[in-house]
Design a protein around this motif. Structure first.
Motif, mmCIF file in Angstrom:
data_model
loop_
_atom_site.group_PDB
_atom_site.id
_atom_site.type_symbol
_atom_site.label_atom_id
_atom_site.label_comp_id
_atom_site.label_asym_id
_atom_site.label_seq_id
_atom_site.Cartn_x
_atom_site.Cartn_y
_atom_site.Cartn_z
ATOM 1 N N ALA A 1 72.472 -9.591 77.384
ATOM 2 C CA ALA A 1 71.010 -9.562 77.274
ATOM 3 C C ALA A 1 70.607 -9.032 75.913
ATOM 4 O O ALA A 1 71.388 -8.348 75.235
ATOM 5 C CB ALA A 1 70.410 -8.697 78.380
ATOM 6 N N ALA A 2 69.389 -9.358 75.516
ATOM 7 C CA ALA A 2 68.810 -8.808 74.288
ATOM 8 C C ALA A 2 67.884 -7.660 74.653
ATOM 9 O O ALA A 2 67.309 -7.634 75.749
ATOM 10 C CB ALA A 2 68.051 -9.895 73.539
ATOM 11 N N LYS A 3 67.735 -6.710 73.726
ATOM 12 C CA LYS A 3 66.840 -5.583 73.952
ATOM 13 C C LYS A 3 65.947 -5.397 72.726
ATOM 14 O O LYS A 3 66.437 -5.394 71.597
ATOM 15 C CB LYS A 3 67.640 -4.300 74.211
ATOM 16 C CG LYS A 3 68.525 -4.354 75.452
ATOM 17 C CD LYS A 3 69.231 -3.030 75.677
ATOM 18 C CE LYS A 3 70.224 -2.744 74.557
ATOM 19 N NZ LYS A 3 70.833 -1.405 74.648
ATOM 20 N N LEU A 4 64.658 -5.243 72.960
ATOM 21 C CA LEU A 4 63.698 -5.019 71.891
ATOM 22 C C LEU A 4 63.282 -3.556 71.873
ATOM 23 O O LEU A 4 63.055 -2.958 72.926
ATOM 24 C CB LEU A 4 62.446 -5.891 72.084
ATOM 25 C CG LEU A 4 62.524 -7.353 71.678
ATOM 26 C CD1 LEU A 4 63.438 -8.137 72.627
ATOM 27 C CD2 LEU A 4 61.134 -7.992 71.675
ATOM 28 N N SER A 5 63.184 -2.981 70.674
ATOM 29 C CA SER A 5 62.832 -1.570 70.552
ATOM 30 C C SER A 5 61.384 -1.326 70.943
ATOM 31 O O SER A 5 60.516 -2.185 70.760
ATOM 32 C CB SER A 5 63.065 -1.095 69.113
ATOM 33 O OG SER A 5 62.239 -1.822 68.215
ATOM 34 N N GLY A 6 61.141 -0.132 71.477
ATOM 35 C CA GLY A 6 59.774 0.279 71.776
ATOM 36 C C GLY A 6 59.075 0.723 70.503
ATOM 37 O O GLY A 6 59.709 1.003 69.486
ATOM 38 N N LYS A 7 57.786 0.824 70.555
ATOM 39 C CA LYS A 7 56.997 1.228 69.384
ATOM 40 C C LYS A 7 57.392 2.626 68.920
ATOM 41 O O LYS A 7 57.360 3.575 69.682
ATOM 42 C CB LYS A 7 55.505 1.206 69.748
ATOM 43 C CG LYS A 7 54.599 1.433 68.558
ATOM 44 C CD LYS A 7 53.153 1.311 68.991
ATOM 45 C CE LYS A 7 52.254 1.798 67.866
ATOM 46 N NZ LYS A 7 51.592 0.909 67.095
ATOM 47 N N GLY A 8 57.816 2.709 67.663
ATOM 48 C CA GLY A 8 58.175 4.001 67.081
ATOM 49 C C GLY A 8 59.491 4.570 67.557
ATOM 50 O O GLY A 8 59.813 5.721 67.276
ATOM 51 N N SER A 9 60.294 3.774 68.261
ATOM 52 C CA SER A 9 61.549 4.294 68.817
ATOM 53 C C SER A 9 62.716 4.046 67.873
ATOM 54 O O SER A 9 62.754 3.049 67.155
ATOM 55 C CB SER A 9 61.835 3.629 70.162
ATOM 56 O OG SER A 9 63.102 4.017 70.648
ATOM 57 N N VAL A 10 63.679 4.972 67.909
ATOM 58 C CA VAL A 10 64.904 4.820 67.124
ATOM 59 C C VAL A 10 65.814 3.773 67.755
ATOM 60 O O VAL A 10 66.579 3.104 67.078
ATOM 61 C CB VAL A 10 65.672 6.170 67.069
ATOM 62 C CG1 VAL A 10 66.881 6.069 66.158
ATOM 63 C CG2 VAL A 10 64.754 7.275 66.604
ATOM 64 N N THR A 11 65.748 3.643 69.092
ATOM 65 C CA THR A 11 66.674 2.778 69.820
ATOM 66 C C THR A 11 65.905 1.762 70.673
ATOM 67 O O THR A 11 64.683 1.802 70.757
ATOM 68 C CB THR A 11 67.578 3.609 70.758
ATOM 69 O OG1 THR A 11 66.792 4.101 71.848
ATOM 70 C CG2 THR A 11 68.218 4.773 70.021
ATOM 71 N N THR A 12 66.671 0.866 71.312
ATOM 72 C CA THR A 12 66.066 -0.141 72.189
ATOM 73 C C THR A 12 66.174 0.249 73.660
ATOM 74 O O THR A 12 65.930 -0.579 74.534
ATOM 75 C CB THR A 12 66.760 -1.503 71.985
ATOM 76 O OG1 THR A 12 68.150 -1.351 72.273
ATOM 77 C CG2 THR A 12 66.583 -2.012 70.570
ATOM 78 N N HIS A 13 66.557 1.497 73.956
ATOM 79 C CA HIS A 13 66.706 1.911 75.346
ATOM 80 C C HIS A 13 65.373 1.827 76.084
ATOM 81 O O HIS A 13 64.306 2.118 75.521
ATOM 82 C CB HIS A 13 67.251 3.346 75.432
ATOM 83 C CG HIS A 13 68.682 3.452 75.006
ATOM 84 N ND1 HIS A 13 69.046 3.736 73.713
ATOM 85 C CD2 HIS A 13 69.841 3.297 75.713
ATOM 86 C CE1 HIS A 13 70.373 3.759 73.631
ATOM 87 N NE2 HIS A 13 70.867 3.501 74.827
ATOM 88 N N MET A 14 65.441 1.450 77.364
ATOM 89 C CA MET A 14 64.217 1.291 78.158
ATOM 90 C C MET A 14 63.469 2.610 78.320
ATOM 91 O O MET A 14 62.247 2.622 78.421
ATOM 92 C CB MET A 14 64.549 0.686 79.526
ATOM 93 C CG MET A 14 64.941 -0.782 79.436
ATOM 94 S SD MET A 14 65.373 -1.497 81.029
ATOM 95 C CE MET A 14 63.768 -1.609 81.814
ATOM 96 N N ASN A 15 64.209 3.726 78.329
ATOM 97 C CA ASN A 15 63.527 5.010 78.467
ATOM 98 C C ASN A 15 62.740 5.380 77.205
ATOM 99 O O ASN A 15 62.020 6.366 77.187
ATOM 100 C CB ASN A 15 64.522 6.121 78.839
ATOM 101 C CG ASN A 15 65.618 6.304 77.808
ATOM 102 O OD1 ASN A 15 65.439 6.049 76.624
ATOM 103 N ND2 ASN A 15 66.773 6.752 78.246
ATOM 104 N N SER A 16 62.900 4.592 76.132
ATOM 105 C CA SER A 16 62.131 4.795 74.905
ATOM 106 C C SER A 16 61.135 3.659 74.690
ATOM 107 O O SER A 16 60.683 3.427 73.578
ATOM 108 C CB SER A 16 63.077 4.874 73.694
ATOM 109 O OG SER A 16 63.972 5.955 73.829
#
Length: 452
Positions: free
Chosen positions: A329-344
């Protein structure tokens, strides 16, 4: 010799008798075993396709219920199995939610047992009766959770929740005793150490091109040298997970300032500016032991809708002990996040959602598959113990080159919340049980050789 048959209790059979399909008449059998329990028996034969056990043998073996199970024969012993113990911690007093918030995950995992033909149960260090060689295991059925007295298992699947728990003295002693004293294979033991994995992969020439430059010497001088070569760098914990404790550092040459992105203790995404690395370290990483961190080359990733994109790939061993790609799967980063983790604030997309063009889909799938299988084999070769699954985080730069960011021995399952990854969710759970079948067969056929 191996078969998959329904096993049932038949009260009309004499105490020491089992009744076997006549298609298996060539199997030499003088005793029957389940887990670590063995009982002498006399085989008779019938024309059906079911293995019948006398009530006495059924109870002596501590079979939890009648069901379809694998049969293995070695040195005149008929082994029923596998009996798979899943080792974890954090048990509650509730039979409805015996493992707290992780109960749903484990109920899904255990519910795959009938699809594979296995008995699976949960246990912790306090559920073992060393004196009589039994366990008080938790099993899951259509009626919910129940506790059963069971023999020691053929194999153990390690699902300890975190590194802190793993270091607990009682848990580590339990693992060591079961492996050394009972020769029970224990798969997926331990969380990976990022620096250890990096060093081992650097030995493999064909894997080096996937590895960002990395150093375990977190000093001002080393950070400056990395920032002179790369547009940005990451400082990340050697034993971190879920993106916690990761710092992205950028040096703006025109301004002469250092920018750092990270997540604070309140789990808020922060961006701060400093005139020097000394000030940054003294403020943001104050009181942190830098010997537990790495510096890693930053990779300018491809972007989608102004978000950075990376990829999660799961690999599993199958029923033949071979590596295969089980999810991607692909993961897109959250706004202002260092990582693409869902918790961010990260968002999961399927490969087809991310790349509408068929050619692009095939290209990225092929590249990620080749990289993940190659690296799975290398990790398996260089690390001790039995590894049955790995979760990889990969990046792709603007030249479409693949980079390995991280390998996880106990990969998170957040990508499977995506409705189009339901098949992969089921497949990854099923493959973990199938690999346990493979390990069981290997242990039975080569009781002295599997650990060599």
């Amino acid at each position: 010799m191996k078969a998959l048959l329904p096993v049932k209790c038949k009260e009309s059979l004499k105490e020491d008798v089992i009744s076997i399909p006549e298609t298996l008449m060539e199997w030499p059998i003088s005793s029957i075993a389940f887990g670590t329990v063995q009982y002498a028996c006399k085989p008779t034969y019938h024309s059906g396709g079911i293995l019948y056990l006398s009530k006495k043998i059924y109870e002596e073996l501590m079979l939890p219920y009648e069901g379809k199970i694998h049969l293995f024969v070695h040195e005149d012993v008929l082994h029923l199995g596998p009996l798979i113990g899943i080792f974890t911690a954090g048990f509650t007093n509730s039979i409805i939610r015996p493992i707290g918030e992780r109960t749903l995950f484990f109920s899904k995992l255990l519910s795959t047992e009938k699809k594979v033909g296995a008995y699976v149960f949960l246990f912790g260090a306090n559920h073992i009766n060393w004196e009589d060689g039994t366990m008080e295991g938790y099993m899951f059925s259509d009626k919910g959770w129940c506790r059963r007295t069971l023999p020691f298992p053929h194999v153990v699947y390690d699902r300890l929740p975190n590194r802190r728990t793993e270091k607990h003295k009682l848990l580590s002693e339990t693992r060591e005793k079961m492996q050394k004293d009972y020769a029970i294979p224990w798969f997926n033991p331990g969380f990976f150490n990022k620096w250890d994995i990096h060093q081992k992969l650097m030995i493999e020439e064909n894997i080096v091109p996937y590895l960002p430059e990395t150093s375990n010497k977190v000093t001002i001088e080393k950070m400056e040298s990395f920032l002179a070569k790369y547009p940005f760098i990451y400082v990340k914990p050697t034993n971190g997970s879920l993106g916690f404790g990761v710092y992205k550092i950028i040096y703006n040459r025109e301004e002469g300032f250092y920018y750092v992105r990270y997540k604070n203790v309140e789990l808020q995404n922060k961006l701060m500016r400093f005139s020097s690395l000394e000030t940054m370290l003294g403020t943001v990483m104050k009181n942190k032991d830098l010997s537990g961190y790495l510096i890693q080359q930053g990779i300018p990733l491809i972007k989608k809708d102004d978000s950075h994109v990376d990829f999660r790939v799961h690999t599993n061993k199958d029923e033949s002990g071979r590596w295969m790609v089980s999810a991607m799967a692909a993961k897109l980063s959250g706004k202002g996040s260092v990582t693409t983790h869902m918790n961010s604030g990260g968002v999961v997309k399927t490969i087809s959602e991310m790349f509408p063009g068929r050619e692009d889909q095939e290209d990225i799938t092929q590249k990620l598959t080749a990289a993940s299988l190659l690296i799975s084999e290398a990790i398996d070769t260089h690390l001790p113990g039995f590894i049955g699954e790995i979760g990889f985080d990969f990046g792709m730069d603007k030249e479409k080159r693949i980079w390995l960011f991280e390998a996880n021995s106990k990969p998170g399952r957040s990508i499977f919340y995506h409705p189009k990854l339901r098949y992969e969710d089921i497949l990854t759970r099923k493959l973990s049980i199938e690999y346990a079948v493979y390990l069981t067969e290997q242990t039975i056929q080569h009781p002295d050789g599997i650990f060599s």
